[in-house]
Write a protein that holds these residues in place. Structure first.
Motif, PDB file in Angstrom:
ATOM      1  N   GLY A 126      -2.958  -8.639  -1.682  1.00  0.00           N
ATOM      2  CA  GLY A 126      -3.710  -7.394  -1.651  1.00  0.00           C
ATOM      3  C   GLY A 126      -4.641  -7.249  -2.838  1.00  0.00           C
ATOM      4  N   THR A 127      -5.043  -6.002  -3.097  1.00  0.00           N
ATOM      5  CA  THR A 127      -5.990  -5.731  -4.177  1.00  0.00           C
ATOM      6  C   THR A 127      -5.563  -4.524  -4.994  1.00  0.00           C
ATOM      7  N   ALA A 128      -5.726  -4.643  -6.306  1.00  0.00           N
ATOM      8  CA  ALA A 128      -5.411  -3.535  -7.208  1.00  0.00           C
ATOM      9  C   ALA A 128      -6.580  -2.578  -7.344  1.00  0.00           C
ATOM     10  N   ARG A 129      -7.677  -2.861  -6.689  1.00  0.00           N
ATOM     11  CA  ARG A 129      -8.862  -2.016  -6.798  1.00  0.00           C
ATOM     12  C   ARG A 129      -8.889  -0.910  -5.750  1.00  0.00           C
ATOM     13  N   THR A 130      -7.838  -0.858  -4.931  1.00  0.00           N
ATOM     14  CA  THR A 130      -7.735   0.153  -3.879  1.00  0.00           C
ATOM     15  C   THR A 130      -6.354   0.788  -3.936  1.00  0.00           C
ATOM     16  N   VAL A 131      -6.292   2.068  -3.576  1.00  0.00           N
ATOM     17  CA  VAL A 131      -5.029   2.806  -3.502  1.00  0.00           C
ATOM     18  C   VAL A 131      -4.683   3.027  -2.038  1.00  0.00           C
ATOM     19  N   LEU A 132      -3.397   2.912  -1.723  1.00  0.00           N
ATOM     20  CA  LEU A 132      -2.904   3.088  -0.355  1.00  0.00           C
ATOM     21  C   LEU A 132      -1.870   4.202  -0.326  1.00  0.00           C
ATOM     22  N   CYS A 133      -1.995   5.105   0.645  1.00  0.00           N
ATOM     23  CA  CYS A 133      -0.974   6.134   0.838  1.00  0.00           C
ATOM     24  C   CYS A 133       0.141   5.551   1.695  1.00  0.00           C
ATOM     25  N   THR A 134       1.370   5.632   1.207  1.00  0.00           N
ATOM     26  CA  THR A 134       2.503   5.092   1.955  1.00  0.00           C
ATOM     27  C   THR A 134       2.904   6.003   3.112  1.00  0.00           C
ATOM     28  N   GLY A 135       2.318   7.197   3.152  1.00  0.00           N
ATOM     29  CA  GLY A 135       2.623   8.117   4.238  1.00  0.00           C
ATOM     30  C   GLY A 135       1.679   7.969   5.413  1.00  0.00           C
ATOM     31  N   CYS A 136       0.389   8.223   5.174  1.00  0.00           N
ATOM     32  CA  CYS A 136      -0.587   8.227   6.272  1.00  0.00           C
ATOM     33  C   CYS A 136      -1.434   6.965   6.333  1.00  0.00           C
ATOM     34  N   SER A 143     -10.123   3.780  -8.847  1.00  0.00           N
ATOM     35  CA  SER A 143     -10.759   4.541  -9.922  1.00  0.00           C
ATOM     36  C   SER A 143     -10.565   6.043  -9.741  1.00  0.00           C
ATOM     37  N   GLU A 144     -10.568   6.513  -8.489  1.00  0.00           N
ATOM     38  CA  GLU A 144     -10.386   7.945  -8.244  1.00  0.00           C
ATOM     39  C   GLU A 144      -8.976   8.394  -8.622  1.00  0.00           C
ATOM     40  N   ALA A 145      -7.980   7.583  -8.275  1.00  0.00           N
ATOM     41  CA  ALA A 145      -6.600   7.929  -8.624  1.00  0.00           C
ATOM     42  C   ALA A 145      -6.409   7.915 -10.138  1.00  0.00           C
ATOM     43  N   LEU A 146      -7.019   6.947 -10.810  1.00  0.00           N
ATOM     44  CA  LEU A 146      -6.864   6.865 -12.261  1.00  0.00           C
ATOM     45  C   LEU A 146      -7.571   8.018 -12.967  1.00  0.00           C
ATOM     46  N   GLU A 147      -8.616   8.546 -12.364  1.00  0.00           N
ATOM     47  CA  GLU A 147      -9.256   9.744 -12.925  1.00  0.00           C
ATOM     48  C   GLU A 147      -8.290  10.919 -12.891  1.00  0.00           C
ATOM     49  N   ARG A 148      -7.495  11.009 -11.833  1.00  0.00           N
ATOM     50  CA  ARG A 148      -6.507  12.085 -11.734  1.00  0.00           C
ATOM     51  C   ARG A 148      -5.398  11.899 -12.766  1.00  0.00           C
ATOM     52  N   VAL A 149      -5.003  10.637 -12.991  1.00  0.00           N
ATOM     53  CA  VAL A 149      -3.991  10.363 -14.013  1.00  0.00           C
ATOM     54  C   VAL A 149      -4.527  10.764 -15.389  1.00  0.00           C
ATOM     55  N   CYS A 158      -1.068  11.689  -2.338  1.00  0.00           N
ATOM     56  CA  CYS A 158      -2.176  11.640  -1.387  1.00  0.00           C
ATOM     57  C   CYS A 158      -2.751  13.039  -1.197  1.00  0.00           C
ATOM     58  N   THR A 159      -4.062  13.165  -1.282  1.00  0.00           N
ATOM     59  CA  THR A 159      -4.698  14.469  -1.114  1.00  0.00           C
ATOM     60  C   THR A 159      -4.716  14.904   0.348  1.00  0.00           C
ATOM     61  N   GLY A 160      -4.456  13.959   1.250  1.00  0.00           N
ATOM     62  CA  GLY A 160      -4.463  14.291   2.665  1.00  0.00           C
ATOM     63  C   GLY A 160      -3.118  14.749   3.184  1.00  0.00           C
ATOM     64  N   CYS A 161      -2.058  13.984   2.859  1.00  0.00           N
ATOM     65  CA  CYS A 161      -0.744  14.294   3.436  1.00  0.00           C
ATOM     66  C   CYS A 161       0.335  14.545   2.393  1.00  0.00           C
ATOM     67  N   GLY A 162       0.008  14.339   1.118  1.00  0.00           N
ATOM     68  CA  GLY A 162       1.008  14.538   0.072  1.00  0.00           C
ATOM     69  C   GLY A 162       1.933  13.357  -0.122  1.00  0.00           C
ATOM     70  N   GLY A 163       1.662  12.253   0.559  1.00  0.00           N
ATOM     71  CA  GLY A 163       2.516  11.074   0.462  1.00  0.00           C
ATOM     72  C   GLY A 163       2.384  10.353  -0.870  1.00  0.00           C
ATOM     73  N   ILE A 164       3.303   9.422  -1.101  1.00  0.00           N
ATOM     74  CA  ILE A 164       3.301   8.633  -2.335  1.00  0.00           C
ATOM     75  C   ILE A 164       2.168   7.616  -2.285  1.00  0.00           C
TER      76      ILE A 164
END
Length: 255
Positions: A126-136, A143-149, A158-164
């Motif tokens: 896989g790739t570390a440059r993308t984030v995956l929601c384990t829920g949806c 980069s977007e997730a790291l901005e939130r961190v 996840c901003t869509g379903c609240g998943g991890i």
């Protein structure tokens, strides 16, 4: 009227260009500042507990593991790293017209940044440059997730379903994508030259691709600082530093 003479079609009996398959492991990226895992100074040897950060069961069940994982992604060198001489040599060989396919165990995306077309890179893990929601299953840029961190959210959901959320990498305890692995197997079987570079060839099923290529007639070349379980099958083993050895080797395969 001036113009360019039409190009004659290639004869039907034109010789097929040899396919060069390159299996890359963590060792190819150490010159870019990304530590390997199992080498003398590898991450797992320096901090055995770090393996939990990329183990699916621990990650999903322990919020503290997730928080440590996000800090590791934020502070780690992977997303800031740039391609080195070895990555650039592979891209240069591909641009020369030699049929090249890259099968990588790495998740850093440096082959593509060096210029190898994405369609010619198989990312087994896989790739570390993308984030995956384990829920949806939604995907978004890391980069977007790291901005939130950085803004104070230690374990962004996840901003869509609240998943991890997790990186779109294959963690310990997860299966490889069967389509990607199947294509890698086909490439290994078809290869005329198979180069394993910067990999200990200990992690299966990726490591078995070297043996599979040799069984199907490929010239197996292993470029790695330490011995591997497949050295006896290799036509050539190279122990010199990858940043020097691989460009020299690939230059001999260019037209």
């Amino acid at each position: 009227m001036t113009g360019t003479a039409p190009t004659s079609p290639a004869p039907h009996n034109a010789p097929r260009r040899p396919l060069v398959a390159i299996l890359s492991g963590a060792g190819i990226s150490t010159d870019s500042g990304i530590p390997d895992y199992r080498g003398p100074n590898g991450l797992w040897r320096q901090d055995p507990e770090a393996e939990k950060l990329v183990t699916y069961e621990y990650y999903m069940n322990d919020p503290e593991i997730r928080r440590r994982s996000w800090r590791m992604r934020q502070d780690g060198p992977a997303l800031r790293a740039r391609p080195n001489a070895a990555h650039e040599a592979i891209a240069r060989l591909e641009r020369s017209g030699v049929p090249v396919r890259v099968i990588t165990q790495n998740v850093d995306g440096l082959h593509q940044l060096a210029g190898v077309p994405d369609r010619k890179v198989l990312e087994l893990h896989g790739t570390a440059r993308t984030v995956l929601c384990t829920g949806c299953g939604a995907r978004s840029p890391m980069s977007e997730a790291l901005e939130r961190v950085a803004a104070g959210d230690p374990d962004p959901a996840c901003t869509g379903c609240g998943g991890i959320l997790k990186s779109a990498t294959v963690m310990f305890g997860e299966r490889l994508d069967p389509e990607v692995l199947g294509t890698a197997v086909s490439v290994a079987k078809a290869a005329d030259v198979f180069i394993a570079v910067g990999t200990s060839l200990q992690v299966q099923p990726a490591a078995s691709l070297a043996g599979l290529a040799a069984e199907h007639g490929a010239r197996l070349i292993i470029v790695n600082a330490e011995p591997t379980p497949y050295d006896e099958l290799a036509a050539e083993t190279i122990r010199t530093p990858i940043g020097t050895a691989l460009p020299e080797l690939l230059a001999t395969l260019a037209p």
